[in-house]
Design a protein around this motif. Structure first.
Motif, mmCIF file in Angstrom:
data_model
loop_
_atom_site.group_PDB
_atom_site.id
_atom_site.type_symbol
_atom_site.label_atom_id
_atom_site.label_comp_id
_atom_site.label_asym_id
_atom_site.label_seq_id
_atom_site.Cartn_x
_atom_site.Cartn_y
_atom_site.Cartn_z
ATOM 1 N N PRO A 208 -124.110 57.486 63.691
ATOM 2 C CA PRO A 208 -123.385 57.640 64.914
ATOM 3 C C PRO A 208 -122.098 56.892 65.002
ATOM 4 N N ARG A 209 -121.974 55.891 64.016
ATOM 5 C CA ARG A 209 -120.477 55.527 63.850
ATOM 6 C C ARG A 209 -119.523 56.604 63.616
ATOM 7 N N ALA A 210 -119.914 57.348 62.775
ATOM 8 C CA ALA A 210 -119.098 58.378 62.310
ATOM 9 C C ALA A 210 -118.905 59.455 63.282
ATOM 10 N N ALA A 211 -120.138 59.662 64.242
ATOM 11 C CA ALA A 211 -119.829 60.520 65.295
ATOM 12 C C ALA A 211 -119.126 60.389 66.274
ATOM 13 N N LEU A 212 -118.824 58.994 66.515
ATOM 14 C CA LEU A 212 -118.159 58.246 67.880
ATOM 15 C C LEU A 212 -116.673 57.799 67.381
ATOM 16 N N LEU A 213 -116.230 57.510 66.193
ATOM 17 C CA LEU A 213 -115.415 56.894 65.814
ATOM 18 C C LEU A 213 -113.826 57.292 66.215
ATOM 19 N N LEU A 214 -113.732 58.606 66.471
ATOM 20 C CA LEU A 214 -112.381 59.335 66.908
ATOM 21 C C LEU A 214 -112.390 58.888 68.413
ATOM 22 N N VAL A 215 -113.378 59.038 69.213
ATOM 23 C CA VAL A 215 -113.284 58.636 70.472
ATOM 24 C C VAL A 215 -113.168 57.053 70.540
ATOM 25 N N GLY A 216 -113.574 56.200 69.561
ATOM 26 C CA GLY A 216 -113.519 54.775 69.723
ATOM 27 C C GLY A 216 -111.868 54.473 69.546
ATOM 28 N N GLY A 217 -111.272 55.195 68.454
ATOM 29 C CA GLY A 217 -110.076 55.177 68.291
ATOM 30 C C GLY A 217 -108.849 55.382 69.430
ATOM 31 N N ALA A 218 -109.395 56.621 69.966
ATOM 32 C CA ALA A 218 -108.499 56.864 70.999
ATOM 33 C C ALA A 218 -108.636 56.002 72.305
ATOM 34 N N VAL A 219 -109.775 55.655 72.566
ATOM 35 C CA VAL A 219 -110.195 54.599 73.730
ATOM 36 C C VAL A 219 -109.212 53.133 73.329
ATOM 37 N N GLY A 220 -109.269 52.873 72.141
ATOM 38 C CA GLY A 220 -108.635 51.602 71.753
ATOM 39 C C GLY A 220 -106.962 51.719 71.768
ATOM 40 N N ASP A 221 -106.417 53.002 71.645
ATOM 41 C CA ASP A 221 -105.056 53.016 71.951
ATOM 42 C C ASP A 221 -104.920 53.296 73.401
ATOM 43 N N ARG A 222 -105.824 54.047 74.320
ATOM 44 C CA ARG A 222 -105.524 54.225 75.739
ATOM 45 C C ARG A 222 -105.603 52.856 76.529
ATOM 46 N N PHE A 223 -106.672 52.188 76.113
ATOM 47 C CA PHE A 223 -107.106 50.849 77.135
ATOM 48 C C PHE A 223 -106.438 49.667 76.418
ATOM 49 N N GLY A 224 -105.892 49.850 75.182
ATOM 50 C CA GLY A 224 -105.694 48.488 74.574
ATOM 51 C C GLY A 224 -106.502 47.904 73.564
ATOM 52 N N ALA A 225 -106.354 47.622 72.466
ATOM 53 C CA ALA A 225 -107.272 47.217 71.312
ATOM 54 C C ALA A 225 -108.053 46.084 71.840
ATOM 55 N N PRO A 226 -107.265 44.890 72.324
ATOM 56 C CA PRO A 226 -107.905 43.616 72.672
ATOM 57 C C PRO A 226 -108.943 44.025 73.817
ATOM 58 N N ARG A 227 -108.774 44.711 74.843
ATOM 59 C CA ARG A 227 -109.859 44.827 75.707
ATOM 60 C C ARG A 227 -111.058 45.675 75.348
ATOM 61 N N VAL A 228 -110.631 46.717 74.362
ATOM 62 C CA VAL A 228 -111.927 47.140 73.804
ATOM 63 C C VAL A 228 -112.765 46.397 72.892
ATOM 64 N N LEU A 229 -111.788 45.423 72.364
ATOM 65 C CA LEU A 229 -112.667 44.831 70.974
ATOM 66 C C LEU A 229 -113.536 43.509 72.128
ATOM 67 N N LEU A 230 -112.935 43.028 73.196
ATOM 68 C CA LEU A 230 -113.667 42.243 74.095
ATOM 69 C C LEU A 230 -115.044 42.902 74.427
ATOM 70 N N VAL A 231 -115.102 44.116 74.905
ATOM 71 C CA VAL A 231 -116.223 44.641 75.292
ATOM 72 C C VAL A 231 -117.291 44.947 74.221
ATOM 73 N N SER A 232 -116.681 45.249 73.001
ATOM 74 C CA SER A 232 -117.620 45.695 71.869
ATOM 75 C C SER A 232 -118.431 44.182 71.575
ATOM 76 N N CYS A 233 -117.648 42.807 71.398
ATOM 77 C CA CYS A 233 -118.206 41.997 70.909
ATOM 78 C C CYS A 233 -119.213 41.431 71.849
ATOM 79 N N THR A 234 -119.004 41.786 73.155
ATOM 80 C CA THR A 234 -119.889 41.171 74.239
ATOM 81 C C THR A 234 -121.329 42.039 74.089
ATOM 82 N N ALA A 235 -121.147 43.221 73.700
ATOM 83 C CA ALA A 235 -122.358 44.033 73.495
ATOM 84 C C ALA A 235 -122.928 43.677 72.244
ATOM 85 N N MET A 236 -122.226 43.236 71.136
ATOM 86 C CA MET A 236 -122.894 42.718 69.980
ATOM 87 C C MET A 236 -123.724 41.414 70.276
#
Length: 406
Positions: free
Chosen positions: A59-87
């Motif tokens: 699943p990581r491989a299937a969604l990585l390109l989406v995750g990278g585009a989301v990081g550049d669009r919304f900002g890596a710090p914001r996406v990282l914060l949401v991901s850490c909260t989920a983990m």
């Protein structure tokens, strides 16, 4: 951690050291959790362990390109914060789950799938942060500082992982991992106003993904680095989670000893990272990356033929020196080969290539380790030969051997 003394014109920004603290603490928990999952999975045999690790990578491989585009669009710090909260939520929930159900294969499968999905968004943004926090010329030293601090935590993390697993299994490691993600969440909240927001991306998500792929594979240096890293990932990344636990079991060692074996490799990585942090990268980084693969091959050869525990630890450390030399020179070259606004998408392609390599190699290596006449020592020997051949091929590519970090 106190940063090393340096001229003001070459000073790494304070915000990077704040982020580094949070990232290192999070790494401590991640390594503890990764070791715990690998140890729990290998209890069911090499084939099952390889399958579980594959289910994390898929699943990581299937969604990585989406995750990278989301990081550049919304900002890596914001996406990282949401991901850490989920983990944090997942690892905290795992504690009562294991108390009730134990550690069956089904639970490990579900855990692998969920973590794989979150990693697809976490990893591209996390890996792009050094390039967003420091100027390009400081990227090699910034990455080296992360490796140095990471090694301290990695040695601690693998040892802690072995102790926690021996004490109370997967639930203890999960609870510890949740605490470290809590620290990272606090750090990201502190840094949220110190990083410039991302520029508006003029195209839609699909076009953004396509643009990132074009940049990654359309430039000769970036393409060559990606190919080399993919091959190296398939050979070397399965060591900690799959091969070292299997090697320990083949010798009759316990989880704590297996954790120390993983730590010996991390210590070798740290030796090289410290040198790069204090004095900068070696000249002609492509050449030294190839040398690193050759050194790693020698260490893996030692792991395949040596039996006494001290010599096995020495071989593990030598393999780490090789891996550290390779990554310490390839990663800065790759990161500086594209512009700042493409960093998350570049990292998504990097992690995708690595994940695809793991999707193939984890079950293959696990299955070979179960075969009579091959075993885990035969697998280590095969990886040694393949790593050496890869290093020799790199030395024949001028686009890599003549590249410099700018």
């Amino acid at each position: 951690m106190t940063p090393p003394a340096e001229p003001a014109t070459q000073r790494i920004p304070v915000r990077y050291w704040i982020w580094l603290f949070g990232a290192a603490v999070s790494l401590l928990g991640d390594l503890t959790m990764t070791f715990a999952i690998g140890w729990s999975a290998t209890r069911h045999g090499g084939s099952v362990a390889g399958l579980i690790l594959l289910l994390a990578a898929a699943p990581r491989a299937a969604l990585l390109l989406v995750g990278g585009a989301v990081g550049d669009r919304f900002g890596a710090p914001r996406v990282l914060l949401v991901s850490c909260t989920a983990m944090f939520t997942v690892t905290a929930a795992l504690v009562p789950a294991t108390l009730v159900a134990g550690e069956p294969v089904g639970l490990l499968v579900v855990l692998a799938l969920v973590v794989g999905v979150i990693d697809a968004f976490f990893l591209p943004s996390s890996r792009s942060m050094p390039r967003l926090l420091v100027p390009p010329e400081q990227v090699p030293r910034a990455l080296a500082s992360f490796q140095v601090v990471g090694v301290v935590f990695a040695v601690t993390g693998t040892a802690v992982g072995g102790i926690l697993v021996n004490w109370s299994g997967l639930k203890a490691a999960a609870g510890f991992d949740a605490l470290t993600f809590g620290v990272m969440i606090v750090v990201l909240l502190l840094l949220r106003r110190t990083i410039a927001p991302p520029g508006r991306m003029p195209s839609g998500m699909i076009r953004s993904i396509g643009a990132g792929i074009k940049v990654a594979f359309g430039r000769p240096l970036t393409r060559a680095l990606l190919i080399t890293m993919t091959v190296a990932a398939g050979l070397l990344m399965p060591l900690d989670a799959l091969l070292f636990p299997l090697l320990a079991r083949s010798h009759g060692w316990d989880a704590a000893t297996a954790g120390l074996l993983v730590a010996s490799r991390s210590l070798g990585v740290g030796v090289i990272a410290m040198r790069i942090l204090m004095r900068g990268a070696f000249p002609r980084p492509g050449v030294f990356a190839a040398i690193g693969l050759l050194v790693a091959a020698i260490g893996l050869l030692g792991l395949s033929v040596l039996d006494p525990l001290p010599l096995t630890f020495a071989a593990g450390m030598l393999s780490g020196i090789g891996v550290g030399t390779f990554t310490g020179h390839v990663l800065p070259l790759l990161m500086n080969s594209v512009e700042r606004e493409y960093q998350s998408r570049l990292q998504s392609v990097v992690v995708l290539c690595q994940s695809l390599a793991l999707v193939v190699m984890n079950p293959v290596l696990g299955s070979f380790a179960d075969l009579n006449g091959v075993g885990i020592t035969g697998v280590c020997l095969g990886i040694s030969v393949a790593s050496a051949l890869t290093g020799l091929v790199v030395l024949t590519r001028p686009v890599l051997t003549e590249a410099t970090v700018s």
